[in-house]
Write an enzyme that holds these catalytic residues in place. Structure first.
Site, PDB file in Angstrom:
ATOM      1  N   PRO A   2       1.252  -1.376  -0.125  1.00  0.00           N
ATOM      2  CA  PRO A   2      -0.068  -0.258   0.400  1.00  0.00           C
ATOM      3  C   PRO A   2       1.238   1.311  -0.147  1.00  0.00           C
ATOM      4  O   PRO A   2       1.756   1.625   0.690  1.00  0.00           O
ATOM      5  CB  PRO A   2      -0.878  -0.174   1.345  1.00  0.00           C
ATOM      6  CG  PRO A   2      -0.588  -1.583   1.890  1.00  0.00           C
ATOM      7  CD  PRO A   2       0.833  -1.495   0.979  1.00  0.00           C
ATOM      8  N   GLU A   3       0.597   2.015  -0.947  1.00  0.00           N
ATOM      9  CA  GLU A   3       1.379   3.354  -0.907  1.00  0.00           C
ATOM     10  C   GLU A   3       0.261   4.183  -0.763  1.00  0.00           C
ATOM     11  O   GLU A   3      -0.903   4.499  -0.260  1.00  0.00           O
ATOM     12  CB  GLU A   3       1.341   3.525  -2.203  1.00  0.00           C
ATOM     13  CG  GLU A   3       2.864   2.140  -2.338  1.00  0.00           C
ATOM     14  CD  GLU A   3       3.405   2.906  -3.881  1.00  0.00           C
ATOM     15  OE1 GLU A   3       3.660   3.934  -4.415  1.00  0.00           O
ATOM     16  OE2 GLU A   3       3.873   1.789  -4.915  1.00  0.00           O
TER      17      GLU A   3
END
Ligand SMILES: [Zn+2]
Length: 263
Positions: A2-3
């Protein structure tokens, strides 16, 4: 992993579910990346914010809950399973579950703003979609570093929240070779705009799901089919038709166009 757009999509679903809720039960695995989870007990969540890839939840009593999803972390209100690392019982009878297969996620309860146990949060660069992300300062940072541009972005120092996916996307959009060490003011400005654009578009599509990332409601993000560089090695560059190339750069897989992304 996840960014920023994925964490922001989680935040938007978590906030209405957690705000105003008191934590009435805490169960947590003994893990290196967990810090004082039992301090949550009896405290009320006042909101859910975000800095880079960190979720920041202020609590009453001057405390703060900091969550990082790591590579495979998911937050949901469903049933626990073998990969559940923490569960928080809430005063409305629901239970927030932190599931994390690879265990790179973190959960810390600290005095508000005291990020000593979380040095990567304390050193985070400006928030990319805020006014703090100043194009002039970004250009000066890029001029001052000796590192190749993509690994430098991944340090989170010039700007927060950009990881492997959105670095590849933004560098393609700005026509900059990921190994370039000479990003001048004009190209720095283009990269600044490209970072904001790819992140904002990915947030609008609720993030990129390849395998693990899910929102709190269990749904996937819709951005994966819109990627032009990341994961697209061998496909023709949408701009010039040259097959995109994948190399290792700073230990990370990196996809770029060898023709129209210039050093
Ligand atoms: Zn190209």
């Amino acid at each position: 992993m996840p960014e920023l757009p994925e964490v922001e999509s989680v935040r938007r679903q978590l906030e209405p579910a957690l705000r105003g809720r008191r934590v009435v039960a805490v169960w947590a695995d003994a893990q290196r990346r967990f810090h004082a989870p039992h301090r949550l007990l009896g405290h009320t969540v006042q909101g859910v914010g975000r800095r880079g890839k960190f979720l920041l939840c202020p609590l009453d009593g001057g405390l703060e809950l900091v969550l990082h999803l790591g590579m495979t972390g998911v937050l949901h209100f469903g049933a626990a399973d073998a990969y559940t690392r923490a569960r928080l019982g809430l005063d409305d009878g629901r239970e927030l579950v932190f599931r994390d297969v690879r265990r790179f996620g973190s959960l810390a309860v600290v005095d508000a703003g005291a990020y000593g146990p979380l040095p990567s949060l304390a050193r985070l660069g400006p928030e990319p979609l805020s006014d703090d992300f100043d194009p002039g300062r970004f250009a000066r940072d890029l001029a001052a570093t000796r590192a190749p541009v993509k690994p430098y972005l991944l340090t989170q120092r010039p700007v927060a929240g950009v990881g492997n996916i959105y670095a590849d996307e933004a560098l393609w959009l700005a026509r900059i070779h990921p190994a370039s060490r000479r990003v001048g003011p004009r190209r720095a400005r283009a990269l600044h705009a490209a970072i904001r654009r790819v992140l904002a578009e990915a947030i609008a599509r609720e993030g990129t799901t390849f395998r693990d990332y899910r929102m709190v409601n269990g749904e996937s993000g819709r951005n994966a089919t819109f990627l032009v560089a990341y994961g697209q090695a061998g496909r023709p560059c949408p701009r010039c038709g040259t097959p995109l190339r994948k190399v290792a750069l700073g230990g990370r897989g990196t996809t770029f166009c060898p023709t129209c992304q210039r050093r």
